[in-house]
Motif scaffolding. Structure first.
Motif, PDB file in Angstrom:
ATOM      1  N   THR A  82       0.849  -1.193   0.000  1.00  0.00           N
ATOM      2  CA  THR A  82       0.000   0.000   0.000  1.00  0.00           C
ATOM      3  C   THR A  82       0.882   1.240   0.000  1.00  0.00           C
ATOM      4  O   THR A  82       1.572   1.528   0.980  1.00  0.00           O
ATOM      5  CB  THR A  82      -0.923   0.023   1.236  1.00  0.00           C
ATOM      6  N   LEU A  83       0.886   1.946  -1.121  1.00  0.00           N
ATOM      7  CA  LEU A  83       1.667   3.171  -1.264  1.00  0.00           C
ATOM      8  C   LEU A  83       0.695   4.351  -1.215  1.00  0.00           C
ATOM      9  O   LEU A  83      -0.296   4.371  -1.951  1.00  0.00           O
ATOM     10  CB  LEU A  83       2.428   3.155  -2.588  1.00  0.00           C
ATOM     11  N   PRO A 104      -5.898   9.806  -2.061  1.00  0.00           N
ATOM     12  CA  PRO A 104      -5.791   8.480  -2.647  1.00  0.00           C
ATOM     13  C   PRO A 104      -5.242   8.498  -4.070  1.00  0.00           C
ATOM     14  O   PRO A 104      -5.222   9.544  -4.727  1.00  0.00           O
ATOM     15  CB  PRO A 104      -7.235   7.961  -2.632  1.00  0.00           C
ATOM     16  N   SER A 105      -4.772   7.347  -4.515  1.00  0.00           N
ATOM     17  CA  SER A 105      -4.274   7.215  -5.883  1.00  0.00           C
ATOM     18  C   SER A 105      -5.336   7.706  -6.862  1.00  0.00           C
ATOM     19  O   SER A 105      -6.515   7.411  -6.724  1.00  0.00           O
ATOM     20  CB  SER A 105      -3.943   5.747  -6.167  1.00  0.00           C
ATOM     21  N   GLY A 106      -4.900   8.500  -7.839  1.00  0.00           N
ATOM     22  CA  GLY A 106      -5.825   9.082  -8.802  1.00  0.00           C
ATOM     23  C   GLY A 106      -6.204  10.512  -8.474  1.00  0.00           C
ATOM     24  O   GLY A 106      -6.927  11.167  -9.229  1.00  0.00           O
ATOM     25  N   SER A 107      -5.702  11.038  -7.341  1.00  0.00           N
ATOM     26  CA  SER A 107      -5.994  12.417  -6.942  1.00  0.00           C
ATOM     27  C   SER A 107      -5.156  13.403  -7.759  1.00  0.00           C
ATOM     28  O   SER A 107      -4.109  13.054  -8.310  1.00  0.00           O
ATOM     29  CB  SER A 107      -5.687  12.620  -5.457  1.00  0.00           C
ATOM     30  N   ASN A 108      -5.630  14.650  -7.795  1.00  0.00           N
ATOM     31  CA  ASN A 108      -4.914  15.698  -8.515  1.00  0.00           C
ATOM     32  C   ASN A 108      -3.725  16.200  -7.697  1.00  0.00           C
ATOM     33  O   ASN A 108      -3.872  16.539  -6.517  1.00  0.00           O
ATOM     34  CB  ASN A 108      -5.848  16.873  -8.811  1.00  0.00           C
ATOM     35  N   TRP A 123       4.636   4.156   3.123  1.00  0.00           N
ATOM     36  CA  TRP A 123       4.271   2.753   2.979  1.00  0.00           C
ATOM     37  C   TRP A 123       4.550   2.020   4.290  1.00  0.00           C
ATOM     38  O   TRP A 123       5.293   2.515   5.146  1.00  0.00           O
ATOM     39  CB  TRP A 123       5.023   2.115   1.808  1.00  0.00           C
ATOM     40  N   PRO A 124       3.966   0.843   4.483  1.00  0.00           N
ATOM     41  CA  PRO A 124       4.156   0.101   5.743  1.00  0.00           C
ATOM     42  C   PRO A 124       5.595  -0.387   5.913  1.00  0.00           C
ATOM     43  O   PRO A 124       6.347  -0.522   4.945  1.00  0.00           O
ATOM     44  CB  PRO A 124       3.200  -1.097   5.608  1.00  0.00           C
ATOM     45  N   TRP A 182       5.443  -4.981  -4.767  1.00  0.00           N
ATOM     46  CA  TRP A 182       5.485  -3.599  -5.240  1.00  0.00           C
ATOM     47  C   TRP A 182       4.180  -2.888  -4.916  1.00  0.00           C
ATOM     48  O   TRP A 182       3.163  -3.507  -4.634  1.00  0.00           O
ATOM     49  CB  TRP A 182       5.777  -3.532  -6.740  1.00  0.00           C
ATOM     50  N   GLY A 183       4.251  -1.561  -4.935  1.00  0.00           N
ATOM     51  CA  GLY A 183       3.077  -0.729  -4.713  1.00  0.00           C
ATOM     52  C   GLY A 183       3.079   0.429  -5.678  1.00  0.00           C
ATOM     53  O   GLY A 183       4.117   0.762  -6.280  1.00  0.00           O
ATOM     54  N   GLU A 184       1.916   1.055  -5.820  1.00  0.00           N
ATOM     55  CA  GLU A 184       1.791   2.124  -6.815  1.00  0.00           C
ATOM     56  C   GLU A 184       0.864   3.220  -6.311  1.00  0.00           C
ATOM     57  O   GLU A 184      -0.169   2.951  -5.699  1.00  0.00           O
ATOM     58  CB  GLU A 184       1.236   1.514  -8.103  1.00  0.00           C
TER      59      GLU A 184
END
Length: 200
Positions: free
Chosen positions: A39-40, A47-51, A69-70, A188-190
């Motif tokens: 979880t990145l 959250p991922s996808g934010s501006n 990340w953890p 991996w995380g993204e």
């Protein structure tokens, strides 16, 4: 005048986007991990996808976004971080930054970590950086004016053993790093940030 030329080019290549099939995470080193396992997050953006904020772009301060990340388990010996834009009108994603040798004890990075360190190609965060399109530490996001929203992928890769730097150039390329992590990926995380430059 340059603004009009840039806008004209962006409209001409408006559909030249989405080189997702050539993102770093699609390489053969990730064959056993087709989906993210870490979880990145980016606390300062969302959250991922934010501006992304203006200060994360070349229109502002150009700051690298804070990522977290953890804590790693004992299997992880090192991390690698790659930033890229697959929406530029080019055959392959633009590499904005490559960072390797990130200690396994690390649980996040911030803009301050990306200042030049005392040793060549080393940053204050205690890790090294490789070659991006401009030959600097980090390229802040700056999509073509009027080309629409671009996605900026930040990919964190956990490795079972450190990268062998003796097999890399002094300024490591993305191709060299991709080869160096073969058989070493354990997860991996993204996180994806979005930025657009509109005609105003």
């Amino acid at each position: 005048m340059l603004k009009y030329i840039e806008y004209g080019l962006s409209r001409l290549f408006i559909n030249a986007k989405g080189r997702d099939a050539r993102l770093f995470k699609t390489g053969t080193a990730f064959s056993k991990f087709p989906e993210p396992t870490i979880t990145l997050e980016c606390p300062e953006v969302g959250p991922s996808g934010s501006n992304l904020h203006k200060d994360h772009s070349a229109d502002g301060a150009g700051i690298f976004p804070t990522l977290s990340w953890p804590a790693a388990d004992s299997e992880v010996k090192q991390y690698l971080l790659v930033s890229e834009d697959p929406d530029a009108p080019l055959p392959s994603p633009i590499i904005h930054g490559i960072y390797y040798g990130i200690p396994a004890t690390t649980t996040g990075v911030s803009g301050d970590d990306f200042a030049e360190g005392a040793e060549p190609m080393t940053l204050k965060g205690g890790f090294k950086y490789g070659k991006n399109r401009r030959g600097n530490i980090y390229i802040p996001c700056k999509p073509l004016l009027g080309h629409g929203a671009h996605r900026y992928f930040f990919t964190l890769v956990a490795l079972r053993e450190p990268i062998d730097t003796t097999k890399l150039s002094e300024v490591a390329t993305i191709e060299e790093v991709a080869k160096a992590i073969e058989g070493k990926v354990v997860g991996w995380g993204e996180w994806v940030g979005v930025y657009e430059r509109k005609w105003e």
